[in-house]
Design a protein around this motif. Sequence first.
Motif, PDB file in Angstrom:
ATOM      1  N   PHE A   1      39.646  22.439  27.603  1.00  0.00           N
ATOM      2  CA  PHE A   1      38.473  23.205  27.181  1.00  0.00           C
ATOM      3  C   PHE A   1      37.998  24.031  28.371  1.00  0.00           C
ATOM      4  O   PHE A   1      37.717  23.480  29.446  1.00  0.00           O
ATOM      5  CB  PHE A   1      37.359  22.244  26.717  1.00  0.00           C
ATOM      6  CG  PHE A   1      36.083  22.936  26.339  1.00  0.00           C
ATOM      7  CD1 PHE A   1      36.029  23.753  25.207  1.00  0.00           C
ATOM      8  CD2 PHE A   1      34.935  22.782  27.099  1.00  0.00           C
ATOM      9  CE1 PHE A   1      34.849  24.388  24.850  1.00  0.00           C
ATOM     10  CE2 PHE A   1      33.745  23.408  26.744  1.00  0.00           C
ATOM     11  CZ  PHE A   1      33.709  24.217  25.620  1.00  0.00           C
ATOM     12  N   GLY A   2      37.911  25.344  28.186  1.00  0.00           N
ATOM     13  CA  GLY A   2      37.490  26.230  29.271  1.00  0.00           C
ATOM     14  C   GLY A   2      38.389  26.016  30.479  1.00  0.00           C
ATOM     15  O   GLY A   2      39.613  25.948  30.363  1.00  0.00           O
ATOM     16  N   ASP A   3      37.773  25.873  31.674  1.00  0.00           N
ATOM     17  CA  ASP A   3      38.607  25.640  32.859  1.00  0.00           C
ATOM     18  C   ASP A   3      38.723  24.146  33.180  1.00  0.00           C
ATOM     19  O   ASP A   3      38.995  23.754  34.307  1.00  0.00           O
ATOM     20  CB  ASP A   3      38.064  26.425  34.062  1.00  0.00           C
ATOM     21  CG  ASP A   3      36.650  26.006  34.402  1.00  0.00           C
ATOM     22  OD1 ASP A   3      36.103  25.123  33.695  1.00  0.00           O
ATOM     23  OD2 ASP A   3      36.085  26.535  35.372  1.00  0.00           O
TER      24      ASP A   3
ATOM     25  N   LYS B   1      36.092  18.003  34.658  1.00  0.00           N
ATOM     26  CA  LYS B   1      36.836  19.061  35.374  1.00  0.00           C
ATOM     27  C   LYS B   1      38.295  18.662  35.538  1.00  0.00           C
ATOM     28  O   LYS B   1      39.184  19.497  35.537  1.00  0.00           O
ATOM     29  CB  LYS B   1      36.212  19.280  36.751  1.00  0.00           C
ATOM     30  CG  LYS B   1      34.878  19.987  36.697  1.00  0.00           C
ATOM     31  CD  LYS B   1      34.639  20.797  37.977  1.00  0.00           C
ATOM     32  CE  LYS B   1      33.628  21.906  37.794  1.00  0.00           C
ATOM     33  NZ  LYS B   1      32.397  21.506  37.113  1.00  0.00           N
TER      34      LYS B   1
ATOM     35  N   ASP C   1      32.308  24.941  20.769  1.00  0.00           N
ATOM     36  CA  ASP C   1      31.810  24.788  22.137  1.00  0.00           C
ATOM     37  C   ASP C   1      31.466  23.346  22.540  1.00  0.00           C
ATOM     38  O   ASP C   1      30.928  23.137  23.622  1.00  0.00           O
ATOM     39  CB  ASP C   1      30.564  25.668  22.304  1.00  0.00           C
ATOM     40  CG  ASP C   1      29.508  25.357  21.241  1.00  0.00           C
ATOM     41  OD1 ASP C   1      29.654  24.346  20.504  1.00  0.00           O
ATOM     42  OD2 ASP C   1      28.536  26.125  21.145  1.00  0.00           O
TER      43      ASP C   1
END
Length: 321
Positions: free
Chosen positions: A45-47, A70, A129
């Motif tokens: 998801f995302g970075d 992360k 999201d």
Amino acid sequence: MKSIPWQDRPEGNKDVIWRYSKNPIINRYDIPTSNSIFNSAVVHFGDGFAGVFRCDNKAVQMNIFAGFSKNGIDWNINHKPIVMQHGNTKMIQSDYKYDPRVVFIEDRYWITWCNGYNGPTIGIAYTFDFNEFFQCENAFLPFNRNGVLFPQKINGKYAMLSRPSDNGHTPFGDIYISYSPDMKYWGEHRCVMKTTPLELSAWQCTKIGAGPIPILTNDGWLMIYHGVINTCNGFRYAMGAALLDTNQPHNVKFRTQPYLLGPAETYELTGDVPNVVFPCAALHSIKEDKLAIYYGAADTVVAMAFGKLSEVIQYTKDNSL
Ligand code: BMA
């Protein structure tokens, strides 16, 4: 896309799947209200990574919570459960939610889970999201568990594995596949895999259920699943793997006779429900030949295990029933 979490096989280890040395990655009291955090699902998801976590609270009410990471190993799990908005229906009743799976298909993330609606059935929701979630019609009638979507349409339709069951601690269960044109109406139900005769492979002789989202490989869909034996001390959950035909996934090409990982470490042997490894998610990299499996241990904590994709596939072929 961020590299998946990884740890090399420990020296001297000959297993096809090996555990993360710092297991468990999530402990039972990691959010203020929790009694246990286990059978949970993660995605890119995302970075980084996002996930949907099963957190039972101290009243032992089962619910799902969003979380973010992360590196895929250290997680921040929201302290409040997911609140559903209306998706493709006004009927979003839910007495409880547990054992989520998550997958990105086309333009959004889809979540399936065991949804309490007069007993367990398969709930579906989507999010863009991991902040707003939209609940859809339940996929099936009660009773059902272990609803696992394929990551892409098959022959033009969404496809989902599931395990028809009963209202209790089901003493039976086989894996089925169903198709839908729209994520609302499900049909074309086919049996994929049944439990095994005790004398052939007893770890999967009582019930089986799909685990992580199946992974498309050159050898078909790699499906990691859990298998259960009923012992004089209750159920014991281990994990195995199967390869399903790419276009006709109800055709099983290979299926492991031995388990890939069974309860052996203390955090798998002791907890609220002893002797459980219950995989609900996997991250993979075909290019790097890596697989990282997330599994609930003893219905109490979340743990990880790693393997080389090519070795898991080869092992499945070489040790097939
Ligand atoms: C199943 C589900 C899972 C659980 C397992 C072992 O029926 O309730 O959530 O991990 O039993 O207790």
